[in-house]
Design a protein around this motif. Structure first.
Motif: not given
Ligand SMILES: Cc1cc2nc3c(=O)[nH]c(=O)nc-3n(C[C@H](O)[C@H](O)[C@H](O)COP(=O)(O)O)c2cc1C
Length: 401
Positions: A57-58, A313-314, A100, A221, A264, A25, A293, A295, A365, A255, A358, A168, A171
Motif C-alpha cells: 500500500g502507498n 494486477g489484482l 509503493q 503506476k 479504479m 493502503s 477488474g 475477475r 486485510m 490504472s 475501501l 505512484h 489516482h
Molecule cells: C482498500 C484499497 C486501498 C487501495 N490503496 C491503493 C494504494 O495505496 N495505492 C494504489 O496505487 N492503489 C490503491 N488501490 C487501488 C488498487 O491498487 C487497484 O488499482 C484497484 O483496486 C483496482 O484493482 P482491482 O479491481 O483488482 O481491485 C486501493 C484499492 C483498495 C480497494
C-alpha cells in the motif's frame, strides 16, 4: 498455465509467476508511521498464498504530507529494523515485495493537512472535495525536495531488503497532478507542455536510479487517463510511458481515475484498461502490469496469451482471498466475485459508496493479518461498524487509494 510462468525482467530479476497483488493502503502503521506486527503478518500470509509480486500500500515519503492516518512513512533510517522485518515477510516463500512510494499532493485530507502542497493552487471538486483543504502551489525548491525524498526513501527501501520500488504517479496524487493540465497550471519548467508536466517524474526516476543502481527494480503506476475533460489524456499517457520505457523503467503498472472520477473503484467486471494496454504494447518494451477488474482466470490467461500484459494486477481479489494463486493452481477457483456493498439506503450508498468499499477491504486485510477466515458480505453496515470501531468518526473521509 501462463499465470504460473516466471517473468524475467531486463535486469535479470525473476518474478516467480504472473500474479501481482496491487497496492492497497493497509492503514496498519502505528502512531509513528512504523510497520506493526499485524502488517508484517499480512504480507507473510499473502506470500504463503503463492503470489509472485506484491506492491505495498502507498508509503509516504514525507511525514508532513500524509494520505491518511495509519500510513507508513519512510523518510529516514529510524525504523530500519522494523522495515527489515516487513521486507523479510514480504519476500518469503519466493515472493517479492516492492514498496509503493507516494506523495499525496492536494489529496491529503483536512484531518492531516491544513494546506497541502500541489503543482498549482487548484482545489478538488466533486463529492469528495469537502474532505480536503485547498492546496498551495509548490516552489521550485519544494519540488526539488520531493525529488530528493523519493530517491532517499527508495534507497532506504533497498537497504531494508525489499525487492523493488514503485513510484505512484496514478489516482490523482501529486505526480498525477503534475501530469494533468487541469491541476498543473504552472508556467515554469514543470508546467505547460507534456515535456514539462512529466519532468518531475523523469527527475524522480533518475534520482532513484542513481541511488539504487541498475539491478534494483523500479516500477511506476500510471493512469491510462483521468476521465476528466481537459485532464491527463490517453495520448499523453502513452507518450509518458514510452519515454519511461526508453529510460529503462522495469515495470509499468496501468490504472486510471482519481478522487474526482474514481474509475479504479468500479465494481463491474473488467479488465478496465485493456484497450489502453493493447495500444501501450505497440509502443513500449518495458513489461506491463494491468490492474483493475480481472475477475476470471480465463480472462487473466487470455490477456497473457494475447501479450496484452505481462503481469496480472489484482487488488480487491487478494483481500477477499489471500490464497488466490495457490487455489487457482489447484483448480479450486475459476472466478472471483467482487460484490457491490449496500446499506439498503440508496442515498447513503451513493454518498458513501467509495468509503464503504475501501473500509470493507481494509476490514478484510485486517482479518487476514490476524489469521482469521474471510467471510464475504454485501452488507455495508459491517465495514462501516469496523471503521468506526477502529478509527472513530475521523475515518469518514474519502482519503484512500
Ligand atoms: C482498500 C484499497 C486501498 C487501495 N490503496 C491503493 C494504494 O495505496 N495505492 C494504489 O496505487 N492503489 C490503491 N488501490 C487501488 C488498487 O491498487 C487497484 O488499482 C484497484 O483496486 C483496482 O484493482 P482491482 O479491481 O483488482 O481491485 C486501493 C484499492 C483498495 C480497494
Amino acid at each position: 498455465m501462463r499465470l504460473f510462468e516466471p517473468l524475467k525482467l531486463k535486469n535479470g530479476v525473476v518474478i516467480k509467476n504472473r500474479f501481482m497483488k496491487a497496492a492497497m493502503s493497509e492503514i496498519m502503521g502505528d502512531h509513528s508511521h512504523r510497520p506493526t506486527p499485524k502488517l508484517i503478518n499480512l504480507y507473510k500470509n499473502w506470500a504463503d498464498g503463492g503470489v509472485g509480486l506484491m506492491i505495498t500500500g502507498n508509503v509516504m515519503i514525507d511525514s508532513r504530507a500524509l494520505g491518511e492516518i495509519g500510513n507508513i512513512v519512510i523518510e529516514n533510517h529510524h525504523n530500519l529494523s522494523l522495515l527489515k522485518q516487513w521486507a523479510m515477510s514480504g519476500n518469503s516463500n519466493g515472493a517479492q515485495t516492492w514498496v509503493q512510494l507516494n506523495h499525496p499532493g492536494r489529496q491529503s485530507p483536512k484531518i492531516v493537512s491544513k494546506q497541502p502542497l500541489a503543482p498549482s493552487a487548484v482545489p478538488l471538486e466533486g463529492p469528495n472535495a469537502f474532505a480536503f483543504n485547498p492546496p498551495r502551489a509548490m516552489t521550485i525548491s519544494e519540488i526539488h525536495n520531493v525529488i530528493g525524498r523519493f530517491a532517499r526513501s527508495a534507497l532506504i527501501v533497498k537497504e531494508a531488503g525489499f525487492a523493488g520500488v514503485e513510484i505512484h504517479a496514478a489516482h490523482g496524487y501529486l505526480l498525477d497532478q503534475f501530469l494533468s493540465p487541469r491541476t498543473n497550471r504552472r508556467n515554469d519548467q514543470y508546467g505547460g507542455s507534456l515535456e514539462n508536466r512529466m519532468r518531475i517524474i523523469g527527475e524522480i526516476y533518475f534520482a532513484i536510479r542513481k541511488k539504487v543502481g541498475s539491478n534494483f527494480p523500479v516500477a511506476i503506476k500510471i493512469n491510462s487517463e483521468d476521465y476528466q475533460a481537459g485532464g491527463f489524456s490517453e495520448s499523453d499517457s502513452l507518450k509518458v510511458i514510452q519515454r519511461l520505457s526508453e529510460y529503462g523503467i522495469d515495470l509499468i503498472e496501468i490504472s486510471g481515475g482519481d478522487y474526482e472520477s474514481p474509475a479504479m473503484e468500479s465494481t463491474s467486471s473488467g479488465p478496465f484498461f485493456i484497450d489502453y494496454a493493447k495500444k501501450a504494447k505497440q509502443l513500449v518494451s518495458a513489461p506491463l502490469s494491468l490492474t483493475g477488474g480481472f475477475r476470471t482466470v480465463s480472462g487473466m490467461e487470455k490477456a497473457l496469451e494475447n501479450s496484452e500484459t505481462e503481469m496480472i494486477g489484482l487488488a480487491r481479489p487478494f483481500a477477499l482471498n489471500p490464497k488466490l494463486p495457490n487455489q487457482i493452481k489447484n483448480g479450486k477457483i475459476k472466478n472471483i466475485n467482487v460484490e457491490h456493498l449496500s446499506t439498503g439506503i440508496n442515498m447513503l450508498d451513493k454518498k458513501m459508496g467509495s468509503y464503504i468499499g475501501l473500509s470493507y477491504y481494509e476490514m478484510l486485510m485486517n482479518r487476514i493479518a490476524k489469521n482469521k477466515v474471510i467471510k464475504p458480505t454485501k452488507n455495508a453496515w459491517i465495514p462501516l461498524a469496523f471503521a468506526l470501531r477502529t478509527q472513530g468518526i475521523s475515518s469518514f473521509l474519502p482519503n484512500r487509494g
